[in-house]
Design an enzyme around this catalytic site. Structure first.
Site, PDB file in Angstrom:
ATOM      1  N   LYS A 264       0.844  -1.193   0.000  1.00 16.41           N
ATOM      2  CA  LYS A 264       0.000   0.000   0.000  1.00 16.41           C
ATOM      3  C   LYS A 264       0.883   1.248   0.000  1.00 16.41           C
ATOM      4  CE  LYS A 264      -3.905  -1.793   2.729  1.00 16.41           C
ATOM      5  NZ  LYS A 264      -4.973  -1.650   1.730  1.00 16.41           N
ATOM      6  N   ARG A 338     -10.011 -11.685   2.436  1.00 17.61           N
ATOM      7  CA  ARG A 338     -10.860 -12.771   1.919  1.00 17.61           C
ATOM      8  C   ARG A 338     -10.141 -14.110   1.988  1.00 17.61           C
ATOM      9  NH1 ARG A 338     -11.319  -9.513  -3.619  1.00 17.61           N
ATOM     10  NH2 ARG A 338     -10.996  -7.843  -2.109  1.00 17.61           N
TER      11      ARG A 338
HETATM   12  N1  BES Z   1      -7.976  -3.830   4.652  1.00 19.38           N
HETATM   13  C1  BES Z   1      -8.199  -3.430   3.312  1.00 19.38           C
HETATM   14  C2  BES Z   1      -9.514  -2.676   3.105  1.00 19.38           C
HETATM   15  C3  BES Z   1      -9.654  -1.370   3.812  1.00 19.38           C
HETATM   16  C4  BES Z   1      -9.359  -0.187   3.154  1.00 19.38           C
HETATM   17  C5  BES Z   1     -10.139  -1.307   5.103  1.00 19.38           C
HETATM   18  C6  BES Z   1      -9.493   1.017   3.800  1.00 19.38           C
HETATM   19  C7  BES Z   1     -10.286  -0.079   5.762  1.00 19.38           C
HETATM   20  C8  BES Z   1      -9.970   1.083   5.100  1.00 19.38           C
HETATM   21  C9  BES Z   1      -8.198  -4.651   2.402  1.00 19.38           C
HETATM   22  O1  BES Z   1      -7.382  -5.700   2.810  1.00 19.38           O
HETATM   23  C10 BES Z   1      -7.693  -4.209   1.065  1.00 19.38           C
HETATM   24  O2  BES Z   1      -6.569  -3.823   0.990  1.00 19.38           O
HETATM   25  N2  BES Z   1      -8.545  -4.277   0.054  1.00 19.38           N
HETATM   26  C11 BES Z   1      -8.169  -3.883  -1.261  1.00 19.38           C
HETATM   27  C12 BES Z   1      -8.695  -4.933  -2.230  1.00 19.38           C
HETATM   28  C13 BES Z   1      -8.177  -4.782  -3.618  1.00 19.38           C
HETATM   29  C14 BES Z   1      -6.687  -5.077  -3.656  1.00 19.38           C
HETATM   30  C15 BES Z   1      -8.925  -5.736  -4.518  1.00 19.38           C
HETATM   31  C16 BES Z   1      -8.805  -2.525  -1.533  1.00 19.38           C
HETATM   32  O3  BES Z   1      -9.905  -2.270  -1.072  1.00 19.38           O
HETATM   33  O4  BES Z   1      -8.144  -1.713  -2.181  1.00 19.38           O
HETATM   34 MN    MN Z   2      -5.386  -5.485   2.130  1.00 15.83          MN
END
Ligand code: BES
Ligand code: MN
Ligand code: ZN
Length: 483
Positions: A264, A338
Site C-alpha cells: 500500500k 478474503r
Molecule cells: N484492509 C483493506 C480494506 C480497507 C481499506 C479497510 C481502507 C479499511 C480502510 C483490504 O485488505 C484491502 O486492501 N482491500 C483492497 C482490495 C483490492 C486489492 C482488490 C482494496 O480495497 O483496495
Molecule cells: Mn489489504
C-alpha cells in the site's frame, strides 16, 4: 469506572455534573425541574432557538439553582417519537464526551423513567463509550474517565445489561486503538483467551502447526511474509441446548495490513492497525453474550494474521489451497482479508454452524459505494440477512444491502486455479470480494458485513472520539437474542 443507580434526585445528588435530557418540544421531568428552579432558562433558550435539542447537541448551565452540582448539562434527545436505542447511544455519548474533557470525579445522568430497558442499554453503552478515547499512550490525557457514572431514576437491575454491552463495545474499541506492535496475532489470541477464562467460554487457539494440520493453506499464505506467526481463535459459548446448531460469528483479524508485496502507499497504510476490527467486534460481542448468559449457542472465530512484504511473503501468481480444497490464484496480495476468511469460514461450517455472520474491514470499494457511516451487507440467504438487518436497525447501527448477482461471481474465475482473489478491475469490488467468501460457506445461511467504513473513525463524532468505533457489537448481541 463505577456505573450504578442512585436514589438521589437532581436536587440532592452531589456530582460534578448532572445530565438532563430535552426532546424537541418536550422537557424530561429532570430538565423541567431545573427549568422551573431557574426561571425557565431552558424553555426560554429553546424558544429563542439558542439551543436546538437535536441528538449530538448539548448546552451547559453553570451553578443552577436547586441543584447541588455545579453544572447541569442539557442534552438534546431529538424527536420524542424517534427516540430509540441508537439515538440514546448518541445523545448520552455526546453528553459524557463533553464532560470528560477534564477530570470530573462523578457524573450523574437523569434517565427518563419512560425509557425502555433496550433504550437504557443503548444509553449506557453510549455514555460509557463517550468516556473513552484513543489516547492510550498520552503523558497528558485528553479524556478523563470519571470514577462514578450515576444513573438517577432507574435501578441497578435495569442497568446491568447496559453495563455488560458497554464493556463489550469498550473492549472492541480498545483493541482496535492499540498499535500493531502491541496487538498482533499472538497477543490478540491472549486477550481472547483472557476473555474466555473470565467468562467461562471454551477457547481453542490454533498455532501455525495446527493451522497446517487443519489445511488452512489460504490463511497461512497471508501470514507467511510476517515474523509474527498467525493464530486462529475459536471461542465456544454454550448457553442453549447441546443439540442446537450454533450461530457462528467470524471476524477478520489482520492486525496490520501493509498490503504485502502489493504494498500500500503510505497514506493508505496509516490506519491499517484497524484491519482487525472484525475480529475485535466478534470478541466484544462474545464477551457480552457470555456475560448476559443468553440461552443460545454461539461460536466466535477470529482469523489472526499480519500481512507483510518480505522474502518469505506470498507472491502474485501463487496458487493456494484452502481448507475445503478449493484453489485460489493470487492476483493481489492486498486482497488478503478474503483469503484469511476463506479458511475461517470453512472451520465455522465444519463446527456445525447453521447460521453465519462475518465481519471484515474488507474493501475500500465498500467505502466508495456507501461512505463512512454504514457497512455493506451481502448474503446468500435473504431471510437470514433480514434478521441481521432488523437487529442492526433496532440498535441504530445501520446496514445497507448490496446485490450478489451471479455475474459478479464470473469475475473471480481464474485460468489457473478454481478462483482468483480479485475481480476484473476495481468496479464492484465489495461484491466480488463477497463472491469469493461465498465459495467457502457451503451454502449455509450467511451474511457478510463489510465494515471498512464505519469500524474506524478518521473524524470525531459528537458522541465518539476518533479511532475504533465499536459499531456492530450491539447488533451481534441483538441477533443472538433474536434466535
Ligand atoms: N484492509 C483493506 C480494506 C480497507 C481499506 C479497510 C481502507 C479499511 C480502510 C483490504 O485488505 C484491502 O486492501 N482491500 C483492497 C482490495 C483490492 C486489492 C482488490 C482494496 O480495497 O483496495
Ligand atoms: Mn489489504
Ligand atoms: Zn486488509
Amino acid at each position: 469506572m463505577e456505573i450504578k443507580s442512585s436514589n438521589e434526585s437532581i436536587a440532592t445528588v452531589e456530582a460534578d455534573a448532572v445530565v438532563v435530557g430535552v426532546y424537541r418540544g418536550q422537557l424530561t421531568a429532570a430538565a423541567d425541574e431545573i427549568d422551573r428552579e431557574n426561571g425557565g432558562v431552558i424553555s426560554r433558550l429553546l424558544e429563542l432557538e439558542e439551543f436546538k435539542p437535536d441528538v449530538g447537541k448539548v448546552l451547559p448551565l453553570y451553578f443552577p439553582t436547586g441543584c447541588k452540582s455545579p453544572i447541569a448539562l442539557v442534552a438534546g434527545l431529538g424527536e420524542r417519537d424517534q427516540w430509540n436505542r441508537g439515538t440514546a447511544y448518541r445523545a448520552l455519548g455526546t453528553a459524557t464526551r463533553w464532560l470528560t474533557d477534564r477530570k470530573r470525579r462523578s457524573l450523574a445522568i437523569a434517565a427518563d423513567p419512560a425509557w425502555t430497558v433496550a433504550q437504557l442499554e443503548g444509553g449506557v453503552a453510549g455514555a460509557v463509550a463517550g468516556c473513552h478515547g484513543p489516547g492510550l499512550y498520552q503523558a497528558e490525557a485528553k479524556r478523563f474517565q470519571p470514577e462514578q457514572l450515576l444513573w438517577l431514576g432507574t435501578s441497578d437491575d435495569s442497568l446491568s445489561s447496559g453495563r455488560i454491552i458497554a464493556d463489550g463495545v469498550v473492549l472492541t474499541r480498545r483493541l482496535v486503538n492499540e498499535p500493531p506492535s502491541t496487538i498482533y496475532p499472538e497477543t490478540f489470541a491472549e486477550q481472547a483467551t483472557a476473555v474466555a477464562n473470565a467468562t467461562g467460554m471454551g477457547c481453542e487457539v490454533w498455532d501455525e502447526q495446527q493451522l497446517a494440520n487443519e489445511r488452512c493453506g489460504s490463511l497461512l499464505a497471508v501470514a507467511r511474509g510476517s515474523s509474527r506467526p498467525p493464530r486462529l481463535v475459536i471461542l465456544n459459548y454454550q448457553g442453549g441446548d447441546k443439540n442446537v446448531a450454533p450461530l457462528a460469528l467470524v471476524g477478520k483479524g489482520v492486525t496490520f495490513d501493509s498490503g504485502g508485496l502489493s504494498l500500500k502507499p503510505s497514506d493508505g497504510m496509516l490506519a491499517m492497525k484497524c484491519d482487525m476490527a472484525g475480529a475485535a467486534t466478534v470478541l466484544g460481542a462474545m464477551q457480552a453474550i457470555a456475560q448476559l448468559k443468553l440461552p443460545v449457542n454461539v461460536i466466535g472465530l477470529m482469523g489472526l494474521v499480519e500481512n507483510m512484504p518480505s522474502a518469505s511473503a506470498y507472491k502474485l501468481g501463487d496458487v493456494l489451497t484452502a481448507r475445503n480444497g478449493k484453489t485460489i490464484e493470487v492476483h493481489n496480495t492486498d486482497a488478503e482479508g478474503r483469503l484469511v476468511l476463506a479458511d475461517v469460514l470453512c472451520v465455522a461450517v465444519d463446527r456445525g454452524a447453521e447460521r453465519i455472520i462475518d465481519l471484515a474491514t474488507l474493501t475500500g470499494a465498500c467505502m466508495v459505494a456507501l461512505g463512512n457511516d454504514v457497512a455493506g451487507v451481502m448474503t446468500n440467504d435473504q431471510a437470514w440477512c433480514d434478521t441481521v438487518m432488523s437487529s442492526s436497525q433496532s440498535c441504530g447501527e445501520p446496514l445497507w444491502q448490496l446485490p450478489m448477482f451471479a455475474e459478479y461471481g464470473e469475475q473471480i474465475r481464474s485460468s489457473v486455479a478454481d478462483i482468483k482473489n480479485v475481480g476484473e478491475g476495481r468496479w464492484g469490488g465489495a461484491i466480488t470480494a463477497a463472491k469469493l467468501l461465498e465459495e467457502f460457506v457451503d451454502k449455509k445461511p450467511w451474511a457478510h458485513l463489510d465494515i471498512a467504513g464505519p469500524a474506524f473513525l478518521e473524524k470525531p463524532k459528537p458522541w465518539s472520539d476518533v479511532g475504533g468505533s465499536g459499531i456492530y457489537v450491539q447488533t451481534l448481541v441483538e441477533v443472538a437474542r433474536s434466535l
